[in-house]
Design a protein around this motif. Structure first.
Motif, mmCIF file in Angstrom:
data_model
loop_
_atom_site.group_PDB
_atom_site.id
_atom_site.type_symbol
_atom_site.label_atom_id
_atom_site.label_comp_id
_atom_site.label_asym_id
_atom_site.label_seq_id
_atom_site.Cartn_x
_atom_site.Cartn_y
_atom_site.Cartn_z
ATOM 1 N N ILE A 255 0.825 -1.205 0.000
ATOM 2 C CA ILE A 255 0.000 0.000 0.000
ATOM 3 C C ILE A 255 0.863 1.261 0.000
ATOM 4 N N LYS A 256 2.085 1.184 0.568
ATOM 5 C CA LYS A 256 2.982 2.338 0.569
ATOM 6 C C LYS A 256 3.442 2.668 -0.848
ATOM 7 N N ASP A 257 3.636 1.617 -1.676
ATOM 8 C CA ASP A 257 4.034 1.846 -3.069
ATOM 9 C C ASP A 257 2.934 2.579 -3.834
ATOM 10 N N VAL A 258 1.688 2.164 -3.582
ATOM 11 C CA VAL A 258 0.553 2.818 -4.238
ATOM 12 C C VAL A 258 0.489 4.288 -3.821
ATOM 13 N N ALA A 259 0.665 4.548 -2.521
ATOM 14 C CA ALA A 259 0.609 5.924 -2.016
ATOM 15 C C ALA A 259 1.707 6.785 -2.640
ATOM 16 N N ARG A 260 2.906 6.204 -2.795
ATOM 17 C CA ARG A 260 4.020 6.962 -3.373
ATOM 18 C C ARG A 260 3.754 7.325 -4.821
ATOM 19 N N VAL A 261 3.276 6.352 -5.626
ATOM 20 C CA VAL A 261 3.019 6.603 -7.046
ATOM 21 C C VAL A 261 1.866 7.583 -7.235
ATOM 22 N N ALA A 262 0.839 7.494 -6.386
ATOM 23 C CA ALA A 262 -0.330 8.365 -6.511
ATOM 24 C C ALA A 262 -0.102 9.733 -5.877
#
Length: 342
Positions: free
Chosen positions: A7-14
Motif C-alpha cells: 500500500i505504501k508503493d501505491v501511495a508513493r506513485v499516486a
C-alpha cells in the motif's frame, strides 16, 4: 524473485498518504473523485492486491468458513460441500474444505488449523466418536454446526438426516420383496450414522415379525468401494448366504456389486442390493442401484445458513439466531438392484 507491491508503493506513485489509499479501498465515498481516480490508476498500474489476511487480522473476523468432512472421496460429501459453498458465496464468504479421512487424529489437526486461521465458523462431520475433539475446539469460541450428525448433548446447531428412518426404509423394502435373511455391510461401528441405520434395519425386521438374527452384520473399517469388495468376498464365503444386502453407503454397495459380478452371482436374482446416499454413480452402475437418498446439497446449504445466521448476530443486529437441530427425511429410490422376484 518479484517483490510484492504494498500500500505504501501505491501511495508513493499516486502522491497521497497511506491513509488515503486505505480509504479508497475500504471507504471510497469519503475520497474526492479526482484523488480516488489517481489512486485507482496507481493500483491498476502496479497490480496491487490488498492483503486479505492482514485485513482479517486487524478486524478479528474472517471471510472463510471451514468445512471438515469424513471423506471427500465420497460424492455424498462433495454434494454437501457444493451446498455449503453456494450459501457461503451468496454471503461473500469462501469455504476451506478439509478431509479427516475418518481419522480422529487428522480431524484434531484440521480443527487446530481452523482455530489458527481464525475462520468465521466451521461445518463439521465428526470422526471422533468420543467427542474429545469437539470439546477441545469449543474452547476457541469459534461457532460450529454439525453436519450429517445430530447434536446430542450439546447446544450447537446440527443438520442431519433421520438415519433410523433411512435404515428402516431400506430393509422394509427388502422384506416386502420377500427377503428373510439380510446382510448389513455396516462400515466403522464407531460412526453414529452406521449405528442408526442398523437400528432402523432392526426396527423394520421387528415390524415384519423377524428377530435380529435375520440381519447378518458385516462391519468394515472404511466406507469405500474397496471395503465393499472385501465385504462382498466375505459374503460369498458364507455357507448360509443371505438373499439380500443393505449397505451403509453407496460406495460399499458398489463394491459388493463388483464382487458379485466378478464371482458370477446375479444381481438382483441371486442377491438383492440396497445402498445409502443415492450418489450420482448409483443410477449409473452396471446394475442401477436402489438407494436411500439423502438431500446432501440441501444439508450443506442449511448448515451454512445456520452458521451465517449465528456469526452475523455476533457482528450486530441481524436475524435472531437460536441453536436448533434440523432433521431431514430420507427417501427410498428403487432401481433394478433390488427388484428380484421371490
Amino acid at each position: 524473485m518479484t517483490q510484492s507491491v504494498g500500500i505504501k508503493d501505491v501511495a508513493r506513485v499516486a502522491g497521497v498518504s497511506v491513509g488515503t489509499v486505505s480509504n479508497v479501498i475500504n471507504r471510497p465515498d469519503t475520497v474526492a473523485t479526482e484523488t480516488r481516480a489517481r489512486v485507482l490508476s496507481a493500483i491498476d498500474r502496479l497490480g496491487y492486491v490488498r492483503s486479505e489476511s492482514a485485513r482479517q487480522l486487524r478486524a478479528g473476523r474472517s471471510r472463510i468458513m471451514g468445512l471438515l468432512v469424513l471423506d471427500m472421496g465420497n460424492p455424498f460429501f462433495v454434494d454437501v460441500a457444493r451446498g455449503a459453498e453456494r450459501a457461503a458465496r451468496q454471503a461473500g464468504l469462501g469455504v476451506m474444505v478439509c478431509n479427516s479421512a475418518q481419522n480422529p487424529g487428522e480431524e484434531a489437526e484440521y480443527l487446530s488449523l481452523f482455530a489458527e486461521q481464525r475462520v468465521r465458523g466451521v461445518l463439521l462431520t465428526p470422526a471422533d466418536a468420543t467427542g474429545r475433539n469437539i470439546e477441545a475446539f469449543r474452547r476457541h469460541g469459534i461457532p460450529f454446526v454439525l453436519v450429517d450428525r445430530v447434536a446430542e448433548g450439546t447446544t450447537e446447531c446440527s443438520v442431519s438426516v433421520d438415519d433410523v428412518a433411512g435404515g428402516a426404509l431400506a430393509v422394509r423394502h427388502l422384506v416386502d420383496a420377500g427377503h428373510r435373511s439380510i446382510a448389513y455391510v455396516s462400515g466403522p461401528p464407531g460412526l453414529n450414522q452406521v449405528r442408526d441405520r442398523r437400528t432402523g434395519a432392526l426396527e423394520a425386521l421387528a415390524e415384519a415379525g423377524l428377530g435380529p438374527d435375520a440381519l447378518r452384520e458385516l462391519p468394515t473399517e472404511r466406507l469405500d468401494v474397496a471395503a465393499g469388495r472385501d465385504a462382498g468376498a466375505r459374503l460369498l464365503g458364507l455357507a448360509d448366504r443371505p438373499t439380500a444386502v443393505f449397505c451403509a453407503n453407496d460406495l460399499l454397495a458398489l463394491g459388493v456389486l463388483q464382487a458379485m459380478y466378478a464371482a458370477g452371482v446375479g444381481v438382483p436374482d441371486d442377491l438383492a442390493i440396497v445402498g445409502y446416499d443415492d450418489i450420482e454413480f448409483a443410477a449409473a452402475a452396471a446394475v442401477p442401484l436402489t438407494s436411500v437418498r439423502q438431500p446432501a446439497v440441501t444439508m450443506g446449504a442449511m448448515a451454512a445458513d445456520l452458521l451465517l445466521e449465528e456469526t452475523e448476530e455476533e457482528e450486530g443486529p441481524a436475524r435472531p439466531h437460536e441453536h436448533r437441530r434440523v432433521v431431514l427425511q430420507p427417501e427410498l429410490v428403487v432401481r433394478r438392484s433390488s427388484l428380484s422376484a421371490r
